[in-house]
Design a protein around this motif. Sequence first.
Motif, PDB file in Angstrom:
ATOM      1  N   ALA A   6      -1.376 -15.162 -13.156  1.00  0.00           N
ATOM      2  CA  ALA A   6      -2.236 -14.005 -12.901  1.00  0.00           C
ATOM      3  C   ALA A   6      -1.380 -12.748 -12.797  1.00  0.00           C
ATOM      4  CB  ALA A   6      -3.013 -14.210 -11.602  1.00  0.00           C
ATOM      5  N   LEU A   7      -1.890 -11.657 -13.326  1.00  0.00           N
ATOM      6  CA  LEU A   7      -1.222 -10.367 -13.226  1.00  0.00           C
ATOM      7  C   LEU A   7      -2.077  -9.458 -12.356  1.00  0.00           C
ATOM      8  CD1 LEU A   7      -0.236  -9.910 -16.978  1.00  0.00           C
ATOM      9  CD2 LEU A   7       1.147 -10.860 -15.119  1.00  0.00           C
ATOM     10  N   ALA A   8      -1.503  -8.982 -11.274  1.00  0.00           N
ATOM     11  CA  ALA A   8      -2.227  -8.090 -10.368  1.00  0.00           C
ATOM     12  C   ALA A   8      -2.092  -6.664 -10.887  1.00  0.00           C
ATOM     13  CB  ALA A   8      -1.669  -8.206  -8.956  1.00  0.00           C
ATOM     14  N   GLN A   9      -3.137  -6.181 -11.519  1.00  0.00           N
ATOM     15  CA  GLN A   9      -3.126  -4.817 -12.013  1.00  0.00           C
ATOM     16  C   GLN A   9      -3.611  -3.911 -10.894  1.00  0.00           C
ATOM     17  OE1 GLN A   9      -5.275  -5.576 -15.888  1.00  0.00           O
ATOM     18  NE2 GLN A   9      -3.606  -4.238 -16.543  1.00  0.00           N
ATOM     19  N   CYS A  10      -2.648  -3.420 -10.142  1.00  0.00           N
ATOM     20  CA  CYS A  10      -2.970  -2.597  -8.976  1.00  0.00           C
ATOM     21  C   CYS A  10      -1.856  -1.591  -8.758  1.00  0.00           C
ATOM     22  CB  CYS A  10      -3.148  -3.475  -7.735  1.00  0.00           C
ATOM     23  SG  CYS A  10      -1.693  -4.450  -7.311  1.00  0.00           S
ATOM     24  N   THR A  11      -2.145  -0.608  -7.956  1.00  0.00           N
ATOM     25  CA  THR A  11      -1.120   0.352  -7.557  1.00  0.00           C
ATOM     26  C   THR A  11      -0.809   0.111  -6.089  1.00  0.00           C
ATOM     27  OG1 THR A  11      -2.795   1.982  -6.976  1.00  0.00           O
ATOM     28  CG2 THR A  11      -1.897   2.103  -9.202  1.00  0.00           C
ATOM     29  N   SER A  12       0.356   0.553  -5.689  1.00  0.00           N
ATOM     30  CA  SER A  12       0.695   0.443  -4.272  1.00  0.00           C
ATOM     31  C   SER A  12       0.432   1.786  -3.600  1.00  0.00           C
ATOM     32  CB  SER A  12       2.150   0.022  -4.095  1.00  0.00           C
ATOM     33  OG  SER A  12       3.012   0.950  -4.697  1.00  0.00           O
ATOM     34  N   LEU A  13       0.223   1.713  -2.322  1.00  0.00           N
ATOM     35  CA  LEU A  13      -0.021   2.905  -1.516  1.00  0.00           C
ATOM     36  C   LEU A  13       1.168   3.142  -0.591  1.00  0.00           C
ATOM     37  CD1 LEU A  13      -3.679   2.011  -0.490  1.00  0.00           C
ATOM     38  CD2 LEU A  13      -2.960   3.654  -2.246  1.00  0.00           C
ATOM     39  N   PRO A  14       1.314   4.342  -0.065  1.00  0.00           N
ATOM     40  CA  PRO A  14       2.384   4.583   0.900  1.00  0.00           C
ATOM     41  C   PRO A  14       2.010   4.033   2.283  1.00  0.00           C
ATOM     42  CG  PRO A  14       1.252   6.638   0.409  1.00  0.00           C
ATOM     43  CD  PRO A  14       0.650   5.584  -0.470  1.00  0.00           C
ATOM     44  N   ASP A  15       1.343   2.905   2.299  1.00  0.00           N
ATOM     45  CA  ASP A  15       0.925   2.212   3.517  1.00  0.00           C
ATOM     46  C   ASP A  15       1.180   0.718   3.279  1.00  0.00           C
ATOM     47  OD1 ASP A  15      -0.448   0.822   5.518  1.00  0.00           O
ATOM     48  OD2 ASP A  15      -2.162   2.188   5.490  1.00  0.00           O
ATOM     49  N   ILE A  16       2.298   0.230   3.793  1.00  0.00           N
ATOM     50  CA  ILE A  16       2.723  -1.142   3.535  1.00  0.00           C
ATOM     51  C   ILE A  16       1.694  -2.155   4.013  1.00  0.00           C
ATOM     52  CG2 ILE A  16       4.492  -2.865   4.101  1.00  0.00           C
ATOM     53  CD1 ILE A  16       6.534  -0.530   4.029  1.00  0.00           C
ATOM     54  N   SER A  17       1.084  -1.921   5.164  1.00  0.00           N
ATOM     55  CA  SER A  17       0.088  -2.886   5.662  1.00  0.00           C
ATOM     56  C   SER A  17      -1.129  -2.942   4.743  1.00  0.00           C
ATOM     57  CB  SER A  17      -0.317  -2.565   7.105  1.00  0.00           C
ATOM     58  OG  SER A  17      -0.906  -1.293   7.180  1.00  0.00           O
ATOM     59  N   GLN A  18      -1.526  -1.819   4.167  1.00  0.00           N
ATOM     60  CA  GLN A  18      -2.645  -1.829   3.219  1.00  0.00           C
ATOM     61  C   GLN A  18      -2.260  -2.559   1.937  1.00  0.00           C
ATOM     62  OE1 GLN A  18      -5.877  -0.889   3.775  1.00  0.00           O
ATOM     63  NE2 GLN A  18      -6.165  -1.934   1.828  1.00  0.00           N
ATOM     64  N   ASN A  19      -1.000  -2.441   1.537  1.00  0.00           N
ATOM     65  CA  ASN A  19      -0.538  -3.162   0.352  1.00  0.00           C
ATOM     66  C   ASN A  19      -0.594  -4.669   0.584  1.00  0.00           C
ATOM     67  OD1 ASN A  19      -0.141  -0.746  -0.969  1.00  0.00           O
ATOM     68  ND2 ASN A  19       2.000  -0.610  -0.375  1.00  0.00           N
ATOM     69  N   ALA A  35      -4.722 -20.017 -10.819  1.00  0.00           N
ATOM     70  CA  ALA A  35      -3.366 -19.566 -11.148  1.00  0.00           C
ATOM     71  C   ALA A  35      -2.342 -20.271 -10.251  1.00  0.00           C
ATOM     72  CB  ALA A  35      -3.251 -18.052 -10.973  1.00  0.00           C
ATOM     73  N   SER A  36      -1.183 -20.543 -10.815  1.00  0.00           N
ATOM     74  CA  SER A  36      -0.100 -21.108 -10.013  1.00  0.00           C
ATOM     75  C   SER A  36       0.947 -20.044  -9.678  1.00  0.00           C
ATOM     76  CB  SER A  36       0.546 -22.289 -10.741  1.00  0.00           C
ATOM     77  OG  SER A  36       0.899 -21.935 -12.057  1.00  0.00           O
ATOM     78  N   LEU A  37       0.878 -18.888 -10.331  1.00  0.00           N
ATOM     79  CA  LEU A  37       1.787 -17.766 -10.098  1.00  0.00           C
ATOM     80  C   LEU A  37       0.999 -16.482 -10.238  1.00  0.00           C
ATOM     81  CD1 LEU A  37       4.632 -16.289  -9.983  1.00  0.00           C
ATOM     82  CD2 LEU A  37       4.695 -16.590 -12.462  1.00  0.00           C
ATOM     83  N   ILE A  38       1.280 -15.532  -9.342  1.00  0.00           N
ATOM     84  CA  ILE A  38       0.720 -14.184  -9.490  1.00  0.00           C
ATOM     85  C   ILE A  38       1.878 -13.193  -9.489  1.00  0.00           C
ATOM     86  CG2 ILE A  38       0.204 -14.001  -7.022  1.00  0.00           C
ATOM     87  CD1 ILE A  38      -2.165 -12.113  -7.884  1.00  0.00           C
ATOM     88  N   VAL A  39       1.823 -12.244 -10.417  1.00  0.00           N
ATOM     89  CA  VAL A  39       2.867 -11.242 -10.581  1.00  0.00           C
ATOM     90  C   VAL A  39       2.309  -9.881 -10.179  1.00  0.00           C
ATOM     91  CG1 VAL A  39       4.442 -10.136 -12.214  1.00  0.00           C
ATOM     92  CG2 VAL A  39       3.851 -12.568 -12.492  1.00  0.00           C
ATOM     93  N   PHE A  40       3.011  -9.240  -9.239  1.00  0.00           N
ATOM     94  CA  PHE A  40       2.650  -7.900  -8.766  1.00  0.00           C
ATOM     95  C   PHE A  40       3.588  -6.875  -9.392  1.00  0.00           C
ATOM     96  CE2 PHE A  40       0.842 -10.618  -5.518  1.00  0.00           C
ATOM     97  CZ  PHE A  40      -0.348  -9.978  -5.217  1.00  0.00           C
ATOM     98  N   PRO A  41       3.232  -5.593  -9.343  1.00  0.00           N
ATOM     99  CA  PRO A  41       4.099  -4.545  -9.897  1.00  0.00           C
ATOM    100  C   PRO A  41       5.461  -4.498  -9.205  1.00  0.00           C
ATOM    101  CG  PRO A  41       1.897  -3.684  -9.498  1.00  0.00           C
ATOM    102  CD  PRO A  41       1.954  -5.043  -8.858  1.00  0.00           C
ATOM    103  N   GLU A  42       6.440  -3.937  -9.928  1.00  0.00           N
ATOM    104  CA  GLU A  42       7.795  -3.884  -9.383  1.00  0.00           C
ATOM    105  C   GLU A  42       7.904  -2.971  -8.160  1.00  0.00           C
ATOM    106  OE1 GLU A  42      10.685  -2.326 -12.113  1.00  0.00           O
ATOM    107  OE2 GLU A  42       9.253  -0.925 -12.950  1.00  0.00           O
ATOM    108  N   TYR A  43       7.073  -1.973  -8.029  1.00  0.00           N
ATOM    109  CA  TYR A  43       7.082  -1.113  -6.842  1.00  0.00           C
ATOM    110  C   TYR A  43       5.879  -1.439  -5.960  1.00  0.00           C
ATOM    111  CZ  TYR A  43      10.821   1.723  -8.772  1.00  0.00           C
ATOM    112  OH  TYR A  43      12.018   2.156  -9.247  1.00  0.00           O
TER     113      TYR A  43
END
Length: 123
Positions: A6-19, A35-43
């Motif tokens: 699975a690919l998580a198409q999302c953005t991160s926020l400047p709030d780590i707990s919300q991420n 899915a056996s693996l999920i990949v999140f963005p590098e940032y």
Amino acid sequence: MSYTIALAQCTSLPDISQNLVTAEKFIAEAQKEGASLIVFPEYFMYPCTGDTASYTAHAQPVDGPFVLCMKELAVKYNIWLLFGMNEKSSDVHEKKMLQYIGHSGQWRHNTRYLSKNTFVRCI
């Protein structure tokens, strides 16, 4: 043998707990879809917006709360995770790191970078 990734198409926020809330939402959905693996963005842990001071201030060690929570989610949903974080380090370089966590919460691999496009080392 086949695997679903699975690919998580999302953005991160400047709030780590919300991420982390976002991570759990995507992880639960990926697990539900088999899915056996999920990949999140590098940032994923904290966005890189060009504000180096903020990015560095929010860095965490590899064994810090963000990675520990991601490990708990890997165990809870029995899924492998690949995600980016900004590593707190004692040297002068800020580091972007990709973490690979196994489905039972064990750390499997990480890759460190000095900047957006400069590879440093694989551990």
